[in-house]
Design an enzyme around this catalytic site. Structure first.
Site, PDB file in Angstrom:
ATOM      1  CD  GLU A 131     -14.199   0.472 -19.855  1.00  0.00           C
ATOM      2  OE1 GLU A 131     -14.519  -0.648 -20.300  1.00  0.00           O
ATOM      3  OE2 GLU A 131     -13.867   1.426 -20.579  1.00  0.00           O
ATOM      4  N   PRO A 132     -16.608  -1.794 -15.452  1.00  0.00           N
ATOM      5  CG  PRO A 132     -18.932  -1.544 -15.627  1.00  0.00           C
ATOM      6  CD  PRO A 132     -17.638  -1.034 -16.184  1.00  0.00           C
ATOM      7  CB  SER A 136      -5.478  -5.180 -12.432  1.00  0.00           C
ATOM      8  OG  SER A 136      -5.855  -5.159 -11.071  1.00  0.00           O
ATOM      9  CB  THR A 162     -12.842   8.750  -5.853  1.00  0.00           C
ATOM     10  OG1 THR A 162     -12.562   7.383  -5.568  1.00  0.00           O
ATOM     11  CG2 THR A 162     -12.873   9.528  -4.552  1.00  0.00           C
ATOM     12  CD  GLN A 295       7.309 -10.377  27.487  1.00  0.00           C
ATOM     13  OE1 GLN A 295       6.890 -11.522  27.409  1.00  0.00           O
ATOM     14  NE2 GLN A 295       8.542 -10.086  27.904  1.00  0.00           N
ATOM     15  CB  ILE A 353      -5.046  -3.028  21.563  1.00  0.00           C
ATOM     16  CG1 ILE A 353      -3.654  -3.613  21.281  1.00  0.00           C
ATOM     17  CG2 ILE A 353      -5.005  -2.122  22.794  1.00  0.00           C
ATOM     18  CD1 ILE A 353      -2.618  -2.580  20.891  1.00  0.00           C
ATOM     19  N   GLY A 355     -10.167  -4.993  22.224  1.00  0.00           N
ATOM     20  CA  GLY A 355     -11.018  -6.094  22.635  1.00  0.00           C
ATOM     21  C   GLY A 355     -12.425  -5.953  22.088  1.00  0.00           C
ATOM     22  CD  GLU A 379      -4.971   5.683  -7.269  1.00  0.00           C
ATOM     23  OE1 GLU A 379      -5.325   5.132  -8.311  1.00  0.00           O
ATOM     24  OE2 GLU A 379      -5.171   6.879  -7.057  1.00  0.00           O
ATOM     25  CB  THR A 381      -4.563  -5.509  -6.317  1.00  0.00           C
ATOM     26  OG1 THR A 381      -3.839  -6.075  -7.424  1.00  0.00           O
ATOM     27  CG2 THR A 381      -6.006  -5.262  -6.739  1.00  0.00           C
TER      28      THR A 381
END
Length: 401
Positions: A131-132, A136, A162, A295, A353, A355, A379, A381
Site C-alpha cells: 500500500e502507499p 515493508s 505488477t 590485468q 568495462i 566505458g 519481494e 528489501t
C-alpha cells in the site's frame, strides 16, 4: 553452451524445456528487448509466444492442464527469460505466484475454476499486498473487507501491482475483522480475496479502479499500477481457501517462492551483463591490444564470473529445498539477497568495462543498469532479507547455556 551457471542433476525433460526457452530468448526476446523497453511497450508478441510454450502453466498440475513442473524448473526458465529481458520474467512471475497460492491454498472449486484457464494463459494473475504508506510492514495494511450478507465489501488503496492493467485475476490482501475480535494479532486478521476484473485501465469492474501505469526508471514494458477499491463487492466464495484470517500466511507462502523467482531474475540479468562485458572487452582495443588482455579488466571479469556462479548455486539450492517440501525461508532469503546484490555489482562492472559507451542508449548495458535496482527492493528489501536470515540463523544455532 556457456560455462557459467550450469545446473547438475537435471532430467532430460528439464534440459529440453530449458533448451527450448533459451532458444526462444535468443531469437525472440534479445533482438527486440531494448527497442521495446525504450518505448515502454508491452511485449504482446513475446507473451503470446510464452503462452504457446506453455510457460504460464509450467508449475500448474497436469490435472488442471499445466505441465506440473518443479519450482527449480520454473526458476531456471525465469533465469533464462530475465537474461533476455527482465520485464518479461515479471509478467509471468506474478501470474505464477497467484497460481501457486491457488494450488496450495485454494478450495477445490477455486482450483477447478481458475487453474485450467491460468495454465492456458487465458486468465492472467497479479497479486496485491503493498500500500502507499506500507513499505515493508505488511501488518500495517489499512485496506479492509466488511461482511455484508453473502458478500464482502472491500475498500482501500493498494500499490505496486505488477500486471495491474493486463491481469484478469488479482489476489488482494486486506484486513477482515469478521470472526476476528478487536485485539487479534494483525497477521491473524488478514484475508486474501480472488478478485476477477477486465484488463485495462480506469474502472475495470464496479468499485475497482486501475488508474494507469506508474512511470518507472526501469522495468518498463510490464505495467505497474495502483489499485483502488471503493465499495468493491466480492462473493464469499472468492475468499482464498474459503476461510478468513489466513491471508497473511498464504501471501507469505507465495512471496517465499517469489523470492526464489527474484533470485533467478538477478542471476539472469547478471549473466547477460557478464556476456556483454566479456564480449565488449575482447572487441575494444586500447594501448594496442584488446582491453580483455589488461590485468585490471581480467580481474573484473574474474569477480563478475564468480558472482554469477555463486548466485546461481544459491538460487538452485533454495528452489530444490522448496521442492523437497522443507521450509526454505532461510535459503530463499539468502538467495534473493545475494543474487540481487551481486546482480547490481556485475551490471555495474559491465557498465564500467563499456566505458563511455555504457552511457549510450545504443548499448544494451544501459538498459540493464536501470533494471538491476528493482531487484534490490522486489519481494522484500535487502534489509528485510537480513532480518529473515538473522532470525532463522538464531533459531538454528540457539545457544544452549
Amino acid at each position: 553452451m556457456a560455462r557459467l551457471a550450469q545446473t547438475a542433476g537435471l532430467t532430460d525433460i528439464q534440459q529440453e524445456i530449458l533448451s527450448t526457452v533459451r532458444d526462444f530468448v535468443d531469437k525472440e526476446i534479445i533482438p527486440v528487448a531494448t527497442e521495446l523497453e525504450h518505448r515502454d511497450e508491452y511485449p504482446q508478441q513475446i507473451v503470446d509466444g510464452l503462452k504457446e510454450l506453455g510457460l504460464f502453466g509450467l508449475m500448474i498440475p497436469e490435472e488442471y492442464g499445466g505441465l506440473g513442473e518443479s519450482l527449480l524448473t520454473y526458476a531456471l526458465c525465469v533465469e533464462e527469460i530475465a537474461r533476455g529481458w527482465m520485464s518479461v520474467s515479471g509478467i509471468i512471475n506474478t501470474h505464477f505466484i497467484v497460481a501457486y497460492m491457488l494450488k496450495q491454498h485454494g478450495t477445490q472449486e477455486q482450483k477447478e475454476y481458475f487453474l485450467p484457464r491460468m495454465a492456458a494463459g487465458e486468465v492472467r494473475g497479479a497479486f496485491s499486498m503493498s500500500e502507499p504508506a506500507l513499505g515493508s510492514d505488511v501488518s500495517a495494511i489499512t485496506s479492509k473487507a466488511v461482511k455484508d450478507g453473502e458478500e464482502y465489501v472491500l475498500n482501500g488503496q493498494k500499490m505496486w501491482l505488477t500486471n495491474g492493467g493486463t491481469s484478469t485475476l488479482v489476489a488482494v490482501l486486506v484486513k477482515s475483522d469478521e470472526g476476528h475480535p478487536e485485539g487479534t494479532a494483525p497477521h491473524k486478521s488478514m484475508t486474501t480475496f480472488l478478485v476477477e476484473k477486465e484488463p485495462g485501465f480506469g474502472e475495470v469492474r464496479p468499485g475497482l479502479t486501475i488508474p494507469g501505469k506508474i512511470d518507472k526508471m526501469g522495468y518498463k514494458g510490464v505495467d505497474t499500477t495502483e489499485l483502488i477499491m471503493d465499495g468493491l463487492r466480492i462473493p464469499a466464495n472468492r475468499v482464498l481457501g474459503g476461510v478468513t484470517g489466513r491471508g497473511f500466511y498464504q501471501m507469505m507462502d507465495g512471496v517465499e517462492v517469489g523470492r526464489v523467482n527474484v533470485a533467478a531474475r538477478g542471476c539472469g540479468v547478471a549473466q547477460r551483463a557478464f556476456e556483454l562485458g566479456v564480449s565488449y572487452a575482447q572487441q575494444r582495443h586500447t594501448f594496442g591490444k584488446p582491453i580483455a588482455q589488461h590485468q585490471a579488466i581480467q580481474f573484473k571479469l574474474a569477480e563478475m564470473g564468480t558472482k554469477v556462479e555463486a548466485a546461481h548455486a544459491m538460487m538452485v539450492n533454495a528452489a530444490r529445498k522448496k521442492d523437497s517440501g522443507e521450509r526454505n525461508d532461510l535459503e530463499a532469503g539468502m538467495a534473493k539477497y545475494l543474487a540481487s546484490e551481486y546482480c547490481k555489482e556485475v551490471v555495474e562492472d559491465a557498465f564500467r568495462i563499456h566505458g563511455g559507451y555504457g552511457f549510450s542508449k545504443e548499448y544494451e548495458i544501459e538498459r540493464l543498469y536501470r533494471e538491476a535496482p528493482m531487484l534490490l527492493i522486489g519481494e522484500g528489501t535487502a534489509e528485510i532479507q537480513k532480518m529473515i536470515i538473522g532470525r532463522r540463523l538464531l533459531e538454528e544455532y540457539r545457544f544452549q547455556g
